[in-house]
Design a protein around this motif. Structure first.
Motif, PDB file in Angstrom:
ATOM      1  N   TRP A  87     -12.169   7.102   1.682  1.00 24.97           N
ATOM      2  CA  TRP A  87     -11.696   5.354   1.781  1.00 24.97           C
ATOM      3  C   TRP A  87     -11.297   5.146   3.360  1.00 24.97           C
ATOM      4  CZ3 TRP A  87     -13.425   1.338  -1.193  1.00 24.97           C
ATOM      5  CH2 TRP A  87     -12.620   0.404  -0.913  1.00 24.97           C
TER       6      TRP A  87
ATOM      7  N   PRO B 295       0.803  -1.195   0.144  1.00 28.36           N
ATOM      8  CA  PRO B 295      -0.139   0.075   0.051  1.00 28.36           C
ATOM      9  C   PRO B 295       0.793   1.269  -0.073  1.00 28.36           C
ATOM     10  CG  PRO B 295      -0.065  -0.856   2.239  1.00 28.36           C
ATOM     11  CD  PRO B 295       0.948  -1.651   1.363  1.00 28.36           C
ATOM     12  N   SER B 296       0.121   2.367  -0.010  1.00 35.02           N
ATOM     13  CA  SER B 296       0.813   3.760  -0.103  1.00 35.02           C
ATOM     14  C   SER B 296       1.595   4.003   1.264  1.00 35.02           C
ATOM     15  CB  SER B 296       0.024   4.827  -0.641  1.00 35.02           C
ATOM     16  OG  SER B 296      -0.864   5.336   0.198  1.00 35.02           O
ATOM     17  N   GLU B 297       1.076   3.542   2.162  1.00 33.68           N
ATOM     18  CA  GLU B 297       1.794   4.229   3.429  1.00 33.68           C
ATOM     19  C   GLU B 297       1.584   5.766   3.618  1.00 33.68           C
ATOM     20  OE1 GLU B 297       4.905   1.927   5.214  1.00 33.68           O
ATOM     21  OE2 GLU B 297       3.594   0.280   5.039  1.00 33.68           O
TER      22      GLU B 297
ATOM     23  N   GLY C  88      -9.949   9.374   5.691  1.00 31.88           N
ATOM     24  CA  GLY C  88      -9.126   8.389   4.966  1.00 31.88           C
ATOM     25  C   GLY C  88      -8.069   8.748   4.130  1.00 31.88           C
ATOM     26  N   SER C  89      -7.854   7.785   3.078  1.00 35.54           N
ATOM     27  CA  SER C  89      -6.686   8.088   2.341  1.00 35.54           C
ATOM     28  C   SER C  89      -6.750   8.609   0.726  1.00 35.54           C
ATOM     29  CB  SER C  89      -5.996   6.505   1.964  1.00 35.54           C
ATOM     30  OG  SER C  89      -7.178   5.933   1.294  1.00 35.54           O
TER      31      SER C  89
ATOM     32  N   ASP D  41      -5.775   0.190   0.038  1.00 35.12           N
ATOM     33  CA  ASP D  41      -5.197   0.550   1.339  1.00 35.12           C
ATOM     34  C   ASP D  41      -4.532  -0.313   2.315  1.00 35.12           C
ATOM     35  OD1 ASP D  41      -5.212   3.460   1.552  1.00 35.12           O
ATOM     36  OD2 ASP D  41      -6.425   3.410   3.232  1.00 35.12           O
ATOM     37  N   ASP D  42      -4.708  -1.644   2.108  1.00 34.53           N
ATOM     38  CA  ASP D  42      -4.157  -2.705   3.026  1.00 34.53           C
ATOM     39  C   ASP D  42      -2.892  -3.413   2.239  1.00 34.53           C
ATOM     40  OD1 ASP D  42      -7.277  -3.026   2.675  1.00 34.53           O
ATOM     41  OD2 ASP D  42      -7.057  -3.455   4.580  1.00 34.53           O
TER      42      ASP D  42
ATOM     43  N   TRP E  52      -8.978   4.887  -6.809  1.00 37.55           N
ATOM     44  CA  TRP E  52      -8.005   3.802  -6.831  1.00 37.55           C
ATOM     45  C   TRP E  52      -7.358   3.724  -8.210  1.00 37.55           C
ATOM     46  CZ3 TRP E  52      -9.247   0.476 -10.742  1.00 37.55           C
ATOM     47  CH2 TRP E  52     -10.699   0.624 -10.930  1.00 37.55           C
TER      48      TRP E  52
END
Lengths: 273, 273
Positions: free
Chosen positions: B206, A108-110, B223-224, A150-151, B183
């Motif tokens: 998200w 994920p992007s962290e 969220g992200s 995201d995971d 995404w």
């Protein structure tokens, strides 16, 4: 009555039956005539690499893939370097286990932008490709379902995985998991594009509701994916290798693994071309 | 202290605060100076169409979109006809409410192949476009997140929505909801392609873990998703219309709607270009 021999392309990915350690998995495979398995590094570590190699050799089980390398994006260079070191270790383990495929779950992007994280994935592969080539281990970029962005992975379409693989001349290919890609209107096109660099093909099924995302997968035949249709498409792209059943599922993980494996074998032939 | 006036492009989608009926929503909007709302048909029905029109007129609230038409695919022709009738009714309601956008949630495959279901979506739009054109109601194809393919929509990428909209000369456009499309590595390209036919732009965030899929959305900022970045891209595509906040969330639905709406207003300006 001895069991019907498994389909010649059948491979069991061990995360489908994670209650078993590797000795138990080997026994269950021998009892059913299964000669192929996909392994996960944390399970290999649990038993020990040398002991795993010995057990698989004694059981005539071929390792069809090792999961996982990847997880390249990180905010600091130090952390990215640590991830690369872990990938180099994964390549060594894959070579020692006699498999030619290390599956890459790219990460994920962290907290970074998706574009930045995606470029770190490419840099990460760049940093490990020579070691992989020397070890005769291929790197399988696995696009994950967009709900896992995201995971687990910023690479979420087969098109991205193909584009990324095409950036390298050799050693890098793609892992196609039905669960991650079935929804894509460009699936047939992209599987065709992947021809010649498909390193693994994995199946499970799409069942709802989604609970938690990562462990919501269904038993082949229980969901909505046209697995037989996809298997035809993958065959048409001239992939002739093993087909792994990989079901990450809270529900099936709570079921007796002998029952799970028997059901997987029963369902398998309906899912291949 | 009177509250800070809302951003001029702010619109509250009522599914963010579903505990309120339309009279309560109108009161909450008046108290905060909010002059735009996205409505859902089942909530309009609860209050009654004529009563809704009266309340919104008295409150000077403009309806920015009506959700939803769509749900075109079905196994029998009879059922597909029923869905089309419902869409025609939705167009009438949109016209009566004075909004020019009926959002299309295109529908799941209902046991058919994805290709077949997708062609039924196109046929369904074909069957309602004349009525929509006469009513001056535009049809906003909303691509939904690929995790909703089995629940809500076989149209899961902005590229598909754009391709489908481009099949029609007028009256059909796209609804861009950040949650569904963020995404996508081709997002910028496809938002650019959508220029001139973006009918709605919606935001939420998200957040993980995904629980149930449909009602797992986050408050903007929690969220992200790079909402500000996406808003810039949408602006660059020359969309100047309202920005709806639409949060389907079990968590926020359990929170006092006054608190939710205040927080939405507080977060909004950080999410627009």
């Amino acid at each position: 009555v001895p069991p019907k021999p498994p389909h010649p392309r059948f491979s069991i990915n061990q995360i489908t039956v994670p209650a078993w350690d590797i000795p138990q998995l080997a026994d269950a495979c021998i009892a059913r005539g299964i000669d192929k398995a996909g392994l996960w590094r944390h399970k290999v570590e649990e038993t020990g690499l040398q002991e795993t190699i010995r057990i698989l050799g004694d059981s005539d089980i071929k390792v069809t893939s090792l999961c996982r390398g990847g997880m390249f994006p990180a905010a600091s260079e130090e952390e990215r370097r640590r991830r690369i070191d872990d990938n180099l270790k994964g390549i060594e383990e894959a070579e020692a286990l006699g498999t030619d495929v290390l599956t890459l779950v790219c990460g994920p992007s962290e907290g970074q932008s998706l574009a930045e994280a995606r470029s770190q994935v490419r840099d990460g592969i760049e940093a490990i490709i020579d070691t992989a080539r020397e070890a005769n281990v291929k790197l399988g970029i696995e696009p994950l379902h967009p709900m896992m962005i995201d995971d687990r992975s910023v690479i979420v379409t087969l098109k991205e995985a193909n584009d990324l693989a095409a950036h390298f001349e050799d050693t890098v290919g793609v892992t196609i998991d039905a669960y991650h890609v079935f929804w894509d209107v460009e699936l047939e096109l992209e599987v065709g594009r992947a021809s010649g660099r498909i390193l693994s093909y994995q199946i499970s099924d799409w069942v709802i509701p989604i609970e938690g995302g990562l462990t919501s997968r269904g038993m082949p035949g229980d969901g909505s994916i046209d697995l037989k249709g996809l298997s035809h498409v993958v065959d048409d792209a001239r992939y002739t290798g093993p087909i792994e059943v990989e079901i990450l599922s809270t529900r099936w993980w709570e079921t007796n693994p002998d029952e799970v494996l028997d059901l997987v074998l029963e369902r398998f032939s309906d899912c291949v071309a």
